[in-house]
Design an enzyme around this catalytic site. Structure first.
Site, PDB file in Angstrom:
ATOM      1  CB  SER C  93      -0.971  -0.114   1.242  1.00 42.81           C
ATOM      2  OG  SER C  93      -0.268   0.420   2.277  1.00 42.81           O
ATOM      3  CE  LYS C 136      -3.042   1.934   4.926  1.00 42.06           C
ATOM      4  NZ  LYS C 136      -2.821   1.078   3.507  1.00 42.06           N
TER       5      LYS C 136
END
Ligand SMILES: [Ca+2]
Ligand SMILES: [Ca+2]
Ligand SMILES: [Ca+2]
Ligand SMILES: [Ca+2]
Ligand SMILES: [Ca+2]
Ligand SMILES: [Ca+2]
Ligand SMILES: [Ca+2]
Ligand SMILES: [Ca+2]
Ligand SMILES: [Ca+2]
Ligand SMILES: [Ca+2]
Ligand SMILES: [Ca+2]
Ligand SMILES: [Ca+2]
Lengths: 221, 221, 221, 221, 221, 221
Positions: C93, C136
């Site tokens: 990611s 996140k």
């Protein structure tokens, strides 16, 4: 799903032979291709090769590098054991199969598909004995193949059943040049290749004189 | 999060197919890109490839290197199995998918996205049979894809349920040139590529004559 | 000891985002530098990268090598995950973070530090979805950052709490060129880079047409 | 048997600092030499380096390669952690020590031996915080050293006992150029090196503006 | 079967010393040869070297590469620990033995065989202390050798029994140039080598001034 | 299946000797071939070599590289331990066999096949002692071989039974040049090779003077 091709002539494909378990042979085809290299040339063998099979490929490469001299430095040699099971390939008894398949691909000369072969190879071109010869010959016969190459040193080990005796011709050899003499199709081109291979590896062990003298000195251990 | 693209034409992307567990197929897209190399050129495959999948990529590279001849020595070939789960990729059934994706990227010719494919590949261009064909075809149909390429040697293994039969066209192939004939979009450029691929690997195993003669000699083991 | 930089413009530094444990996000900065190589050029990534993260760096390198064309062969690309804990870095990611940091270092164009980003990357420039988007985004907001880039394919996964909604702007993207459009500082120079990146990877998967037609055919599995 | 050198000026040798166990610091000298390479140039670090320490050396190499530009491609850079115990070296807190020792060896400029240092390094020249600063400073003082360099980001962590306060001067730094400003002996030559290092890594993270504005936005996690 | 050579002069052979178990020393000869390289030049050390011994060889190579400057790039340096037992070689106390044997082979200057030596080496030429000095000296004396080189930093560790005191001369050294001064046979050629070695590593740690001042500042830890 | 060749002259083949288990010797043939290299030249040894045997091959390569000087950089040296069992090859007692087989292949000079040999080798050409000499000599005699080369340092270890004493001639040697003097067939060409080998490794340990003086100083440990 696997299929044995038992007739015609194909470049870069040979019916190898292997032993499975204790008493069963199978046809294990090998395919080869020679390509321009990406980076420095190399030999790339697939089929989940175990250490002994990897080393057999390295021994074969000695023959190929001598045979093709310097024009191989920018080529990759691909060797594929086709549709091997999960266990991968071990042992060195496919050495002559690999050598003949690569030479066929390198020189673009087809190989007879009615033929199977088994045999180990020295770095100087000698065909060395292998195990399981009888089971392998029977597997070749069952697959409809008409001829099978074995190491001369294994001749005394052949004990095939009667039903296969008429089906398949057994051809003992002691040098890689004899393998190509038998396996390659075509005549003119083949003879040139066989001669070249003989001259290149002519320094290798010459078995015949030793056998002719029959001096008893070579003793198995 | 994963998405199957089921229409349009894209360069360097193909819907591959995989089996998960015992009886479930999934669409597993492969993407490829060809770039200037950093250091000597190489093939870089990602997706946590297991040994058999790594070797499948090496076998594919034989086709690519022959196809693109010498201009590949300063290029890197990137192959990405997209959004693979934690288990990574194993097996060699994505071989034709990888080969077609790389050729699409190398030649900048788009691939139809309404299509999925599965098939192993020999170093000489033959499409070899794979496992789980029925589950894979069903997965392609469920994902809305309209056509699926399978190895000709797997035709007899197809047993899909009635509901999928009308949704998806099954296209059996036996050589990588047939895969590109089906998968590439556009006409003029495609035909040139297919012809080039046929001529380059023309020495490879030619299945048709063997099948036509139907001599019964190829026996499965 | 770790510090998040949340303002100003810096070359070769970007605030990445990671998930820790089950439900906690952190800011994980990435720094890049491009140097003359010692020996053949290469990509050198530090931060105790696990297999998936190493492969993500390889995928990013496909974009970089296409972008910078041949002048990268005598350069080393250093990528540093700064002050990673003992567990190292896993997952893919951070792919867009790495790609943008390297392009910033390569072209000497600064990146806005009030920004964080998360997203996987295909070898052709597509931004692919990732996990843990909500955690996140909250981590970015807590660290005082004002903007966060996420994959367009993750838009429906965002479920942040009210308190963060006004603090941070969420910017969904589907191609690496959009990431640079948002992240790079300056105008004239940036536009040139974004255009170059678009043209180079213009053959990659174009998501918009598929989404516009909304034909329902792309089905998640 | 180990000896700390605490005075004079030596090329390629610096007193590093390490933590042993929970609460004990030691002086861990680093020596460097730059030699003609045998084969392609490389970085060779000894002292049984663990993964994090190996990666720290790779990060340092980014600075060195930028600093010395192209004339490093036929040189080997040797880095020796001297008389390390059986456990080897781990962590990245010797990064600035390694960078300064190599630059000293490369440029043949001596380093003051009455000095110790600890600090991590980004690939762009930032000095990053480390652990165990208090124990390290005490170890430097006990060894008779007069000055110790630490990361500016660790200033608030210093809690040394009164007896050491008068013995040793603590010098916080935030960029590798400051490390060399303090550590190198001589004036004229040193200033040139420090300037060159500043200009080369001038694009790196500039901490001062962020701190000056004191906007509270950088938040530790 | 092992034999210690205790007289005469031989090129590329030196009596090293090692500790076995807790309290036993042995003579462990090292042989070196310098040959044209096959591929890029390298250092090839045999004797089943453990990590610390491998790293000691790498540290020695820094001295050799500086000493022989650029003419070593097409040479291989072979280092053989002769007739090592099954446990292989560990530790770095053979560093000065390896360095002296290689320089003897490189320059074709013989080494006195009535001599043994033990000592670690920094990449800049300093002789660093080692363990087991007393047991090693006794082993040298028992083997009939007349002189033994030890690190100056180990002088205070020597506690040999009376019977050996008159048999063997102990020579403490602190720099590799002193090792060669003592070990090489011949005069004219030797002096040139020693001078060259001194000038090349002249920037290395100079122990004498520190010891002369005896300021107490170097403190063992 | 294995066969010992006990007469005639062959290029690149030598009867080596090995110990199996506790008290049994066997003839273990070694074959060598020198070919154009693919990529940079190298030494390729097969027979599932363990670490000690691999290192023995590396030591032998020092002799070969000195002997053949620069013309070996574009050649591969293949060394094959023929038909080794599953346990592979360990130990360094085939060193002189490998060295002589490679020199035979490199120079195309045949080796007498009525001969076996065992012996370790230093990188400077000394023949070093090995284990199991008595069992090996008996195995050579049983295989019908007429001569056997052993290290001079093993002479006192020979305790063969009466029945073998008249069958086989024992030839102790202390330098590789003596091995070739005994093993190579032909005269003119052989003498040139032996002289070249002597001059090249003339700096190596000269055992005779030490033994002649019999000063008792070499003491076994
Ligand atoms: Ca493999
Ligand atoms: Ca061909
Ligand atoms: Ca991988
Ligand atoms: Ca393209
Ligand atoms: Ca790493
Ligand atoms: Ca830059
Ligand atoms: Ca190491
Ligand atoms: Ca220097
Ligand atoms: Ca080794
Ligand atoms: Ca010499
Ligand atoms: Ca091996
Ligand atoms: Ca030859």
């Amino acid at each position: 799903y696997e299929m044995t091709v038992a007739q015609g002539e194909v470049v870069g494909r040979i019916n190898g032979l292997a032993v499975m378990g204790e008493d069963s042979g199978i046809v294990l085809p090998v395919m080869a291709e020679v390509t321009p290299s990406q980076g420095p040339g190399g030999v790339i063998a697939t089929g989940q090769l175990k250490e002994m099979a990897e080393e057999a490929v390295q021994n074969v490469s000695a023959i190929i590098k001598k045979f093709s001299d310097q024009n191989i430095s920018e080529k990759d040699i691909h060797i594929q054991f086709v549709q091997v099971g999960e266990g991968g390939v071990d042992g060195d008894s496919a050495s002559i199969t690999v050598a003949a398949a690569v030479i066929s691909a390198l020189e673009n000369v087809p190989v007879d598909q009615n033929l199977a072969m088994t045999g180990s190879l020295s770095v100087r071109g000698d065909v060395l004995p292998v195990g399981g010869v009888t089971h392998k010959i029977e597997a070749a016969a069952k697959a409809g193949l008409e001829r099978v190459i074995i190491p001369a040193a294994n001749e005394q080990d052949v004990m095939i059943e009667d039903e296969y005796e008429d089906q398949i011709e057994i051809i003992p050899v002691s040098h890689i040049s004899e393998v190509l003499e038998v396996a390659l199709a075509g005549e003119g081109e083949k003879d040139g290749l066989v001669d070249r291979l003989k001259s290149i590896t002519g320094q290798a062990l010459d078995r015949q004189p030793v056998n002719q003298q029959g001096s008893g000195s070579p003793r198995p251990q």
